[in-house]
Motif scaffolding. Structure first.
Motif, PDB file in Angstrom:
ATOM      1  N   VAL A  56       0.937  -1.195  -0.069  1.00 11.14           N
ATOM      2  CA  VAL A  56       0.055  -0.052   0.103  1.00 11.14           C
ATOM      3  C   VAL A  56       0.952   1.139  -0.007  1.00 11.14           C
ATOM      4  N   SER A  58       1.032   5.031  -0.356  1.00 10.54           N
ATOM      5  CA  SER A  58       0.213   6.236  -0.004  1.00 10.54           C
ATOM      6  C   SER A  58       0.863   7.745   0.079  1.00 10.54           C
ATOM      7  N   LYS A  59       0.210   8.559  -0.503  1.00  4.90           N
ATOM      8  CA  LYS A  59       0.649  10.268  -0.120  1.00  4.90           C
ATOM      9  C   LYS A  59       0.174  10.791   0.792  1.00  4.90           C
ATOM     10  N   GLN A  60      -1.095  10.152   1.316  1.00  5.24           N
ATOM     11  CA  GLN A  60      -1.635  10.827   2.485  1.00  5.24           C
ATOM     12  C   GLN A  60      -2.001   9.764   3.399  1.00  5.24           C
ATOM     13  N   VAL A  63      -6.474   7.384   4.130  1.00  7.55           N
ATOM     14  CA  VAL A  63      -6.865   5.959   3.729  1.00  7.55           C
ATOM     15  C   VAL A  63      -6.640   5.065   4.924  1.00  7.55           C
ATOM     16  N   ILE A  85       4.752   5.137   2.928  1.00  8.69           N
ATOM     17  CA  ILE A  85       4.247   6.441   2.960  1.00  8.69           C
ATOM     18  C   ILE A  85       5.021   7.597   2.667  1.00  8.69           C
ATOM     19  N   ASN A 130      -3.629  11.610  -7.758  1.00  5.81           N
ATOM     20  CA  ASN A 130      -3.776  10.311  -7.107  1.00  5.81           C
ATOM     21  C   ASN A 130      -2.973  10.208  -5.880  1.00  5.81           C
ATOM     22  N   THR A 131      -3.566   9.496  -4.840  1.00 10.23           N
ATOM     23  CA  THR A 131      -2.955   9.726  -3.378  1.00 10.23           C
ATOM     24  C   THR A 131      -2.498   8.071  -3.006  1.00 10.23           C
ATOM     25  N   ILE A 132      -2.973   7.284  -3.550  1.00 10.38           N
ATOM     26  CA  ILE A 132      -2.902   5.749  -2.967  1.00 10.38           C
ATOM     27  C   ILE A 132      -2.762   4.881  -4.162  1.00 10.38           C
ATOM     28  N   PRO A 134      -2.794   0.878  -3.889  1.00 10.48           N
ATOM     29  CA  PRO A 134      -2.631  -0.631  -3.018  1.00 10.48           C
ATOM     30  C   PRO A 134      -2.481  -1.563  -4.129  1.00 10.48           C
ATOM     31  N   SER A 151     -10.921  -0.151  -0.528  1.00 10.99           N
ATOM     32  CA  SER A 151     -11.934   0.485   0.086  1.00 10.99           C
ATOM     33  C   SER A 151     -13.426  -0.168  -0.108  1.00 10.99           C
TER      34      SER A 151
END
Length: 165
Positions: A56, A58-60, A63, A85, A130-132, A134, A151
């Motif tokens: 996974v 992620s930028k944020q 999530v 991250i 886009n931030t994720i 997975p 999700s």
């Protein structure tokens, strides 16, 4: 002319074989640090070489408030979960993940090297906003299963069952 063909054959074969699955190979930059969120689960470098794993990126941090952890916990004995991250402030990351009761350690990548070196957004057809991402991996490669639908609980559980068969 036959000698020239014999010399070209290995070159042609090398080019042909280099066009195979190496495009989907994922590289974990060696200079990134790992951090723990809780004492219950420590990062294990052997996770990188596991045959099947969930990654996974992620930028944020929002999530990690999505309720998918309870599903992963049912499967994490069979499959490591590698979290990358890219936020800059590692202390903020640890604080927020603790608030979300997220037990997994994470790889801190404040410069986004993992995304950049693996061209993840391009591979998945994402825009930079886009931030994720997975996704499932088999060995060093992105699995044919591709993106994990973390999700969408029922679909994610179905994906995990299929992936770990």
């Amino acid at each position: 002319m036959n000698k020239l063909n014999l010399l070209l054959l290995p070159v042609i074969l090398l080019v042909f074989f280099r066009c195979g699955p190496s495009e989907d190979k994922i590289i974990f930059p060696g200079n990134l640090k790992t951090y723990q969120v809780s004492d219950s689960l420590t990062f294990n470098p052997d996770w990188f070489s596991a045959e099947k794993k969930l990654v996974v990126v992620s930028k944020q941090l929002y999530v990690f408030s999505i309720p998918f952890m309870d599903i992963i916990e049912e499967y994490d004995k069979e499959m490591p979960v590698i979290i990358v991250i890219t936020r800059e402030d590692k202390d903020e990351i640890i604080q927020r993940l603790t608030e979300y009761e997220f037990p997994y350690p994470f790889i801190h990548d404040p410069d986004g090297l993992f995304i950049e070196e693996n061209q993840l957004w391009k591979r998945f057809g994402y825009q930079e906003k886009n931030t994720i991402a997975p996704f499932f991996m088999e060995g060093d490669y992105i699995s044919e299963m591709g993106l994990a639908q973390i999700s969408m609980r029922q679909l994610f559980r179905k994906q995990l069952d299929e992936f770990l068969k």
